[in-house]
Design an enzyme around this catalytic site. Structure first.
Site, PDB file in Angstrom:
ATOM      1  N   ARG A 174     -28.057-100.256 -50.876  1.00  0.00           N
ATOM      2  CA  ARG A 174     -28.230 -98.854 -51.271  1.00  0.00           C
ATOM      3  C   ARG A 174     -26.896 -98.096 -51.316  1.00  0.00           C
ATOM      4  O   ARG A 174     -26.829 -96.914 -50.965  1.00  0.00           O
ATOM      5  CB  ARG A 174     -29.210 -98.143 -50.324  1.00  0.00           C
ATOM      6  CG  ARG A 174     -30.594 -98.783 -50.267  1.00  0.00           C
ATOM      7  CD  ARG A 174     -31.324 -98.727 -51.601  1.00  0.00           C
ATOM      8  NE  ARG A 174     -32.602 -99.401 -51.499  1.00  0.00           N
ATOM      9  CZ  ARG A 174     -32.796-100.691 -51.788  1.00  0.00           C
ATOM     10  NH1 ARG A 174     -31.787-101.441 -52.207  1.00  0.00           N
ATOM     11  NH2 ARG A 174     -33.993-101.234 -51.683  1.00  0.00           N
ATOM     12  N   SER A 225     -38.125 -93.448 -50.237  1.00  0.00           N
ATOM     13  CA  SER A 225     -37.797 -93.848 -48.866  1.00  0.00           C
ATOM     14  C   SER A 225     -36.782 -92.888 -48.262  1.00  0.00           C
ATOM     15  O   SER A 225     -35.737 -92.623 -48.852  1.00  0.00           O
ATOM     16  CB  SER A 225     -37.226 -95.269 -48.846  1.00  0.00           C
ATOM     17  OG  SER A 225     -38.195 -96.201 -49.285  1.00  0.00           O
ATOM     18  N   GLU A 295     -31.543 -92.696 -46.379  1.00  0.00           N
ATOM     19  CA  GLU A 295     -31.327 -93.220 -47.727  1.00  0.00           C
ATOM     20  C   GLU A 295     -31.357 -92.065 -48.720  1.00  0.00           C
ATOM     21  O   GLU A 295     -30.614 -92.049 -49.699  1.00  0.00           O
ATOM     22  CB  GLU A 295     -32.407 -94.246 -48.076  1.00  0.00           C
ATOM     23  CG  GLU A 295     -32.282 -94.816 -49.475  1.00  0.00           C
ATOM     24  CD  GLU A 295     -33.261 -95.946 -49.725  1.00  0.00           C
ATOM     25  OE1 GLU A 295     -33.840 -95.975 -50.825  1.00  0.00           O
ATOM     26  OE2 GLU A 295     -33.455 -96.799 -48.838  1.00  0.00           O
TER      27      GLU A 295
END
Length: 301
Positions: A174, A225, A295
């Site tokens: 990520r 998320s 995130e």
């Protein structure tokens, strides 16, 4: 600020909106106003915007489809550039796909699957843009952008435009070099896909979509998320084991379906969401001695 607005309009960079509420541009439906919001209609519009921003020594921020963002209730200072319809071109040549950063990721993966091109099935449920996906190395179902991206065209802060290869983008979980060492705007991406059986690709994508519908709360505004998985743990599992599923602060609630999602049940503020994020961090640290890292990107004043 008024003079900057006038020059942006005269330069025909695209749509220029003043004090525009950003809640209209995020999937969480949360966010205060941008001092100036630009929706560029072409790359030249972005280049000219950055020239003027530098000239006026004004802060600037780039957003895509707003699917991984939490924008402050006080909004964002300076100029916000929203990549979208002006950067949504698409070229497909055999297995090579060249696409603008504003192209919706779900739309792209669906279109390519119907053409029998494999590799982007994992993206069938990610409600972001190509540019945002490259920027953060978006992924799901044990795959991510780095597995299929060949190179990306980047507009850097100094106005230079150059291609960065997959290796030069320094992808990790990520993350990419664009978030740290080499800030810039993704203008285009080139993907290298593989030929596959159309029926199998479409079936795989449908299975992914069904799984997301069954396990994730897409019936409420959310940002996807909230936390990165703290390997070897799963963020959602830790939240649920801590007994926080369904916990609510104001209009924000930890999803009943998945512990790693915070939903806007109606009228939630960014502060409500931030309070839940801090509660989760402290609770998980106390109970399991695990550090949680977001995130979702938190931006604004």
């Amino acid at each position: 600020m008024e003079q900057l607005v006038n020059e942006l309009i005269e330069a025909d960079v695209g749509r220029v909106l003043v004090n525009e509420p950003l809640a209209r541009y995020t999937t969480m439906k949360i966010g205060g106003p941008a001092d100036i919001l630009i929706v560029p209609k072409h790359v030249a519009g972005i280049e000219k915007t950055l020239q003027l921003v530098k000239q006026y020594k004004t802060k600037w921020t780039v957003i895509g489809r707003g699917s991984n963002l939490l924008v402050s209730d006080q909004g964002i200072e300076g100029v916000v550039i929203r990549l979208g319809e002006g950067l949504d071109h698409l070229e497909v040549e055999k297995h090579k796909v060249r696409v603008g950063s504003g192209y919706p990721l779900i739309k792209l993966s669906t279109l390519l699957s119907r053409q029998g091109l494999a590799g982007l099935e994992f993206a069938s449920g990610i409600p972001g843009s190509v540019g945002g996906a490259v920027y953060m190395n978006a992924g799901a179902h044990k795959s991510d952008i780095s597995s299929v991206l060949s190179k990306a065209l980047i507009l850097f802060e100094d106005g230079a435009i150059d291609w960065l290869t997959n290796k030069e983008l320094e992808f990790s979980y990520r993350a990419s070099v664009l978030q740290t060492k080499r800030p810039g705007i993704v203008l285009e991406a080139v993907f290298q896909l593989q030929a596959g059986k159309r029926e199998e690709i479409v079936r795989s994508m449908q299975n992914n979509k069904d799984y997301r519908r069954e396990t994730q709360p897409w019936n409420h505004p959310c940002a996807g998320s909230v936390f990165r998985n703290p390997i070897p743990h799963f963020a959602g599992d830790l939240v649920e084991k801590a007994g926080l599923r369904g916990y609510r602060i104001g209009g924000a609630q930890i999803s009943e379906m998945h512990g790693n999602f915070i939903v806007n049940t109606g009228g939630a503020s960014a502060q409500d969401v931030l309070s839940l994020i801090e509660l989760i961090k402290h609770t998980i640290k106390d109970k399991f001695d695990v550090d949680m890292h977001t995130e979702v990107e938190i931006i604004g004043r």
